[in-house]
Design an enzyme around this catalytic site. Structure first.
Site, mmCIF file in Angstrom:
data_model
loop_
_atom_site.group_PDB
_atom_site.id
_atom_site.type_symbol
_atom_site.label_atom_id
_atom_site.label_comp_id
_atom_site.label_asym_id
_atom_site.label_seq_id
_atom_site.Cartn_x
_atom_site.Cartn_y
_atom_site.Cartn_z
ATOM 1 N N GLU A 155 4.534 -42.872 11.665
ATOM 2 C CA GLU A 155 4.907 -44.170 12.380
ATOM 3 C C GLU A 155 5.935 -44.066 13.189
ATOM 4 O OE1 GLU A 155 6.333 -47.401 10.115
ATOM 5 O OE2 GLU A 155 6.447 -46.539 7.998
ATOM 6 N N SER A 166 9.271 -53.630 6.360
ATOM 7 C CA SER A 166 9.172 -54.213 8.267
ATOM 8 C C SER A 166 10.004 -54.754 9.054
ATOM 9 C CB SER A 166 7.356 -54.417 8.599
ATOM 10 O OG SER A 166 7.190 -54.416 10.099
ATOM 11 N N HIS A 198 3.150 -47.145 8.606
ATOM 12 C CA HIS A 198 3.585 -48.238 8.244
ATOM 13 C C HIS A 198 2.871 -49.314 7.686
ATOM 14 C CE1 HIS A 198 6.638 -51.178 9.768
ATOM 15 N NE2 HIS A 198 5.524 -52.217 9.554
#
Length: 346
Positions: free
Chosen positions: A278, A184, A308
């Site tokens: 995602e 991320s 995610h």
């Protein structure tokens, strides 16, 4: 309550497709559905101001106490006072995740940069991933505690990541044995660190692994994708509010933020894993295209139907466990290639 059985992955004879191309398991569909109904509405409403984010940070860190790492790894704190050098770099703090075997035999290391939108999370919250990396690869995993926004906007996290990479080099870990990884926002940071290494002439690492990287902090790509994707977890609109705190008063002008505009000359091999469901998928695909166009070895895996950073559920989801095995395969390959190249030069 009787736990759901893990779905057994199909045999190669029954399903010749690669693991990331297969249909999501029943357990995966159940988990993503629960998140879409239970967590996403709250994440979508996260306001972009510091006080609420500090509360979220405390809540997430407290919840991480429930995720105990496996007993097969050791967690050791790292506090580096920088007393042995005259450099003006910040001390490196964080933790080592090691196995007994890896501690004795490893000649490399993984530098893992945790996610959390640059505003929450810590080395503790990502132990399900870092402990699995240590077990599957046999390498010790260094997880620095980099500074978070809004108190420390970008490039403070990048400065801390560079300091951690230099720390490994200063202690004799060969660059050819180091793999940089992150998820991320940590995926953005891992890519930015790789670019900074190339830009400044530091020794090139063996490879880089990006889990669901947040490539475009302006959130223009994810906001467009939000209109047609049913992401079970991430809200592009909430991410855009948080991103303004991440960059601070300087805004988005720092070229180190813009991963897609980086020249990516002579980058190390890169593995990108992203969930097919995602909103960050288009960003991961665009980064993979930019890397490949620049002539680099980039492997993109779009995991069908996954959310995610699904890899953090590797004890629960068969797809997450398979993704970690794919990551270990990549890490072993690039470290072996780096070791061979180093020996050939010597």
């Amino acid at each position: 309550m009787t736990p759901l059985p893990l779905s057994a992955p199909p045999t190669p004879e029954a399903d010749p497709r690669k693991p990331h191309e297969r249909r999501p398991s029943a357990r995966s569909l159940l988990v993503t559905g629960a998140l879409r109904l239970g967590a996403r509405p709250f994440i979508h409403l996260v306001p972009g101001h510091a006080r609420t984010l500090r509360t979220a940070r405390t809540t997430v860190d407290a919840a991480s106490l429930l995720m105990r790492p496996t007993s097969r790894v050791h967690i050791r704190p790292l506090v580096d006072p920088r007393v042995e050098t005259d450099r003006a770099e910040r001390p490196v703090a964080g933790e080592w995740v090691v196995t007994r075997e890896g501690e004795r035999t490893a000649s490399g290391a993984i530098l893992y940069l945790h996610g959390g939108a640059y505003v929450v999370c810590s080395p503790r919250t990502h132990r399900p991933i870092t402990s699995r990396l240590a077990l599957d690869t046999g390498l010790p995993v260094l997880v620095p505690r980099y500074r978070l926004a809004p108190e420390n906007p970008f490039p403070a996290p990048l400065e801390d990541a560079v300091a951690a990479y230099r720390w490994l080099l200063d202690r004799g870990v060969p660059a050819s044995g180091i793999v940089i990884a992150g998820d991320s926002a940590g995926g953005h940071l891992a890519a930015a660190l790789t670019g900074e290494i190339l830009r400044t002439g530091l020794p090139r690492p063996a490879g880089t692994v990006l889990f669901s990287p947040w490539v475009d902090l302006t959130c223009e790509m994810s906001t467009r994708a939000q209109r047609r994707a049913r992401d079970p977890y991430i809200s592009a609109y909430a991410a855009r509010r948080v991103a303004r705190l991440v960059v601070g008063p300087a805004g988005f002008d720092d070229p180190r933020l813009a991963l897609l505009a980086s020249p990516w000359t002579d980058a190390p091999p890169i593995l990108i894993q992203v969930g097919g469901a995602e909103v960050l998928r288009p960003e991961a695909e665009a980064l993979a295209e930019a890397l490949t166009r620049a002539g680099n070895d980039c492997e993109l895996q779009v995991w069908k139907g996954q959310m995610h950073v699904f890899q953090i559920l590797n004890r629960v989801l068969p797809e997450a466990s398979a993704a970690m095995r794919e990551t270990a395969r990549f890490v072993r390959r690039v470290v072996a290639a780096g070791t061979t190249a180093t020996e050939a030069v010597a």
